[in-house]
Design an enzyme around this catalytic site. Sequence first.
Site, mmCIF file in Angstrom:
data_model
loop_
_atom_site.group_PDB
_atom_site.id
_atom_site.type_symbol
_atom_site.label_atom_id
_atom_site.label_comp_id
_atom_site.label_asym_id
_atom_site.label_seq_id
_atom_site.Cartn_x
_atom_site.Cartn_y
_atom_site.Cartn_z
ATOM 1 N N ASN A 107 0.848 -1.189 0.000
ATOM 2 C CA ASN A 107 0.000 0.000 0.000
ATOM 3 C C ASN A 107 0.887 1.242 0.000
ATOM 4 O OD1 ASN A 107 -2.045 -1.880 0.330
ATOM 5 N ND2 ASN A 107 -3.136 -0.651 1.822
ATOM 6 N N LEU A 118 3.732 3.539 4.315
ATOM 7 C CA LEU A 118 3.634 2.365 3.450
ATOM 8 C C LEU A 118 3.628 1.084 4.280
ATOM 9 C CD1 LEU A 118 6.335 0.391 2.733
ATOM 10 C CD2 LEU A 118 7.187 2.574 1.981
ATOM 11 N N HIS A 119 2.991 0.054 3.755
ATOM 12 C CA HIS A 119 2.962 -1.244 4.416
ATOM 13 C C HIS A 119 2.638 -2.316 3.388
ATOM 14 C CE1 HIS A 119 -1.007 0.634 4.720
ATOM 15 N NE2 HIS A 119 -1.544 -0.581 4.733
ATOM 16 N N ILE A 120 3.055 -3.536 3.693
ATOM 17 C CA ILE A 120 2.844 -4.660 2.794
ATOM 18 C C ILE A 120 1.811 -5.591 3.422
ATOM 19 C CG2 ILE A 120 3.897 -6.671 1.681
ATOM 20 C CD1 ILE A 120 6.577 -5.108 1.784
#
Length: 159
Positions: A107, A118-120
Amino acid sequence: MDTLHAPWRIEYILSPKPEMKSGLFSRIAQSSDDEANYVIARTRSCFALLNAYPYVGGHLMTVPYKETPDLSGLTDEEVTDLWRLTRRCIEALTVVMKPDGFNVGINLGKGAGIEEHLHIHVVPRWKGDINFMPVIANTTVLPEALKDVAARLRKRLAV
């Protein structure tokens, strides 16, 4: 027609959303209460946690400690650490939950949930799973409590 209930979601939906000085992931990163936050692993520059409002059981996220909206805000070492943790989490989910596959997505920016950080997402998938439920019925089906999944993944990731 059968009804599936997800009563834990209403608390989040109806709760007031206070203005915060730091973002959700930054607050979790700085917290020492990993159990309450469903944090399952920490490394030098990032951490992994279960999604508190998951699509399916085992849905987790890997997040850098540094709050940045995109990959250009991370050093090469931080990017490498983030993807290594993501790979470790996929390996742990494979052993613990035995999915047939995964959806993995990052994201970034506006429209991506928490746009400032941000992150997965790592979403386990099973052949014939309930992937239509969140889209069509606005419902998730979780066969196991988050705290139990978190405990099993923490144990596996500690190896």
